[in-house]
Design a protein around this motif. Structure first.
Motif, short mmCIF file in Angstrom:
data_model
loop_
_atom_site.label_atom_id
_atom_site.label_comp_id
_atom_site.label_asym_id
_atom_site.label_seq_id
_atom_site.Cartn_x
_atom_site.Cartn_y
_atom_site.Cartn_z
N TYR A 18 -1.65 -5.99 10.53
CA TYR A 18 -2.04 -4.59 10.37
C TYR A 18 -0.91 -3.78 9.74
O TYR A 18 -1.13 -2.98 8.84
N LEU A 19 0.30 -3.98 10.25
CA LEU A 19 1.45 -3.24 9.72
C LEU A 19 1.67 -3.51 8.24
O LEU A 19 1.88 -2.58 7.45
N LEU A 21 -0.47 -4.56 6.02
CA LEU A 21 -1.58 -4.00 5.24
C LEU A 21 -1.41 -2.49 5.06
O LEU A 21 -1.49 -1.97 3.95
N LEU A 22 -1.15 -1.79 6.15
CA LEU A 22 -1.05 -0.33 6.08
C LEU A 22 0.19 0.11 5.31
O LEU A 22 0.13 1.07 4.54
N LEU A 23 1.30 -0.59 5.48
CA LEU A 23 2.50 -0.24 4.72
C LEU A 23 2.33 -0.55 3.24
O LEU A 23 2.87 0.16 2.38
N SER A 24 1.57 -1.59 2.92
CA SER A 24 1.29 -1.89 1.52
C SER A 24 0.45 -0.79 0.88
O SER A 24 0.71 -0.38 -0.26
N ILE A 25 -0.53 -0.29 1.62
CA ILE A 25 -1.34 0.82 1.12
C ILE A 25 -0.46 2.04 0.88
O ILE A 25 -0.54 2.70 -0.16
N TRP A 26 0.41 2.34 1.84
CA TRP A 26 1.29 3.50 1.70
C TRP A 26 2.23 3.33 0.50
O TRP A 26 2.47 4.26 -0.25
N PHE A 27 2.76 2.12 0.32
CA PHE A 27 3.63 1.86 -0.82
C PHE A 27 2.89 2.07 -2.14
O PHE A 27 3.41 2.71 -3.06
N LEU A 28 1.67 1.53 -2.22
CA LEU A 28 0.89 1.70 -3.45
C LEU A 28 0.60 3.16 -3.75
O LEU A 28 0.66 3.59 -4.90
N VAL A 29 0.31 3.92 -2.71
CA VAL A 29 0.01 5.33 -2.92
C VAL A 29 1.28 6.12 -3.26
O VAL A 29 1.29 6.88 -4.22
N SER A 30 2.34 5.91 -2.51
CA SER A 30 3.53 6.72 -2.74
C SER A 30 4.29 6.28 -3.99
O SER A 30 4.64 7.11 -4.84
N TYR A 31 4.55 5.01 -4.14
CA TYR A 31 5.32 4.53 -5.28
C TYR A 31 4.43 4.33 -6.50
O TYR A 31 4.77 4.74 -7.60
N GLY A 32 3.27 3.72 -6.27
CA GLY A 32 2.37 3.43 -7.38
C GLY A 32 1.80 4.69 -8.00
O GLY A 32 1.94 4.94 -9.20
N ALA A 33 1.13 5.51 -7.17
CA ALA A 33 0.48 6.71 -7.71
C ALA A 33 1.49 7.78 -8.10
O ALA A 33 1.29 8.51 -9.06
N LEU A 67 -2.84 7.13 7.68
CA LEU A 67 -2.56 5.75 8.07
C LEU A 67 -2.03 5.66 9.50
O LEU A 67 -2.29 4.68 10.19
N ILE A 68 -1.33 6.68 9.96
CA ILE A 68 -0.87 6.71 11.35
C ILE A 68 -2.07 6.71 12.29
O ILE A 68 -2.13 5.95 13.26
N PHE A 69 -3.05 7.57 12.00
CA PHE A 69 -4.25 7.62 12.84
C PHE A 69 -5.04 6.31 12.78
O PHE A 69 -5.57 5.85 13.80
N ILE A 70 -5.11 5.71 11.61
CA ILE A 70 -5.78 4.41 11.48
C ILE A 70 -5.05 3.36 12.30
O ILE A 70 -5.67 2.55 13.00
N TYR A 71 -3.72 3.37 12.25
CA TYR A 71 -2.93 2.41 13.01
C TYR A 71 -3.15 2.58 14.52
O TYR A 71 -3.31 1.59 15.24
N VAL A 72 -3.19 3.81 14.98
CA VAL A 72 -3.44 4.07 16.40
C VAL A 72 -4.80 3.52 16.81
O VAL A 72 -4.93 2.86 17.84
N ARG A 73 -5.80 3.75 15.98
CA ARG A 73 -7.14 3.24 16.30
C ARG A 73 -7.17 1.71 16.31
O ARG A 73 -7.74 1.09 17.21
N LEU A 74 -6.54 1.10 15.30
CA LEU A 74 -6.50 -0.37 15.25
C LEU A 74 -5.75 -0.94 16.46
O LEU A 74 -6.17 -1.95 17.03
N MET A 75 -4.67 -0.29 16.85
CA MET A 75 -3.90 -0.80 17.99
C MET A 75 -4.66 -0.64 19.30
O MET A 75 -4.57 -1.48 20.18
N ASN A 76 -5.41 0.45 19.44
CA ASN A 76 -6.23 0.61 20.64
C ASN A 76 -7.27 -0.50 20.73
O ASN A 76 -7.51 -1.06 21.81
#
Length: 87
Positions: A18-19, A21-33, A67-76
């Motif tokens: 999960y980590l 995947l979510l960090l990859s999405i954040w990287f693509l959005v912040s660095y990529g976009a 992504l923080i909220f998604i991570y919280v939901r996934l971890m629950n």
């Protein structure tokens, strides 16, 4: 290896997945976009601003918070799956 250790190892493995995947999405959005695809995204306007600029200044922060909220939901869900929930 005991059943408890096997369960903990499987829990940690799924957590890492999960980590990553979510960090990859954040990287693509912040660095990529914000940097790599900035020129292509600047052709699109959002609220009067070029989209590449918007992602670099605000979009990546919004995505990070989401992504923080998604991570919280996934971890629950993961906690319930492996019996680590506090209910």
């Amino acid at each position: 290896m005991s059943e408890k250790q096997a369960k903990a190892k499987a829990y940690w493995k799924e957590n890492l997945r999960y980590l990553l995947l979510l960090l990859s999405i954040w990287f693509l959005v912040s660095y990529g976009a914000g940097i790599l695809f900035k020129d292509a995204l600047d052709e699109i306007k959002l609220g009067g601003f070029k989209l590449g600029f918007w992602f670099a200044q605000q979009g990546s922060i919004y995505v990070f918070v989401i992504l923080i909220f998604i991570y919280v939901r996934l971890m629950n869900k993961l906690d319930k799956k492996y019996g680590y929930n506090e209910e």
